[in-house]
Write an enzyme that holds these catalytic residues in place. Structure first.
Site, PDB file in Angstrom:
ATOM      1  N   ASP A 274       0.608  -1.252   0.214  1.00 51.58           N
ATOM      2  CA  ASP A 274      -0.105  -0.053   0.190  1.00 51.58           C
ATOM      3  C   ASP A 274       0.842   1.357   0.044  1.00 51.58           C
ATOM      4  OD1 ASP A 274      -2.259  -1.045   0.080  1.00 51.58           O
ATOM      5  OD2 ASP A 274      -2.289  -1.399   2.140  1.00 51.58           O
TER       6      ASP A 274
ATOM      7  N   ASP B  65      -7.131  -1.240  -4.480  1.00 48.57           N
ATOM      8  CA  ASP B  65      -8.397  -1.013  -3.350  1.00 48.57           C
ATOM      9  C   ASP B  65      -9.114  -0.354  -3.932  1.00 48.57           C
ATOM     10  OD1 ASP B  65      -6.387  -3.270  -1.464  1.00 48.57           O
ATOM     11  OD2 ASP B  65      -5.766  -1.022  -0.570  1.00 48.57           O
TER      12      ASP B  65
END
Length: 182
Positions: free
Chosen positions: A142, A160
């Protein structure tokens, strides 16, 4: 039964293949390219191999007053939920992602809606992008960090974004789409 100008179950399958599969592929490729770019060029590991075991990560990059690029390894699911030190957890999460993706594909396979095929394509493409990370690294990379007045949204990635947008589109479709009449 006519579906978008195509008759019967073959038309339904074509809908998923014509719209859902390319959307899933584009979502997957964009996710993997963005992660590769971040891991190799923007926030590379400064000491050791790239991945969650990196000894020294690059410092965050402030892009704007509300957006940073950071390197965070997510060992769980959304917002780090279900993160655990168990060696099998990445494989459990991969299996869970595959089961959910399979269920969505089966549902979209029977659907007559281009919109649902697009939405499922986004979810599946994002899920596969995160599955690849779990298999490669044991965690998901991330790197997008938005913040406001000292409050930070948990870091996330392109996969995501695709999953969230796809699920929101499915919810919108479920709430506002007019039922199809046979």
């Amino acid at each position: 039964m006519m579906v978008d100008g195509m008759a019967g179950p073959v038309g339904l399958k074509r809908q998923l293949l014509r719209i859902g599969a390319p959307v899933a592929l584009v979502a997957f490729v964009l996710d993997q390219l963005s992660k590769q770019w971040v891991l190799s060029s923007v926030l590379p590991c400064l000491s050791g191999p790239s991945g969650p075991g990196c000894a020294v990560n690059s410092p965050m990059i402030e892009v704007t007053g509300f957006f940073n690029l950071v390197m965070v390894w997510n060992f769980g699911v959304s917002f780090g939920l279900f993160a655990s030190g168990a060696d099998l957890m990445p494989y459990v999460l991969v299996l869970l992602s595959l089961v959910i993706s399979g269920a969505l594909i089966a549902w979209a396979w029977r659907s007559a809606s281009s919109f649902q095929a697009l939405s499922v394509g986004l979810v599946v493409g994002g899920a596969v992008g995160n599955i690849i990370d779990r298999l490669r690294f044991g965690a998901v990379a991330d790197f997008l960090d938005f913040h406001l007045a000292g409050w930070h949204w948990p870091a996330f990635n392109v996969a995501d974004c695709c999953i969230v947008v796809g699920v929101c589109l499915l919810l919108i479709d479920g709430l506002f789409a007019k039922p199809q009449t046979p």
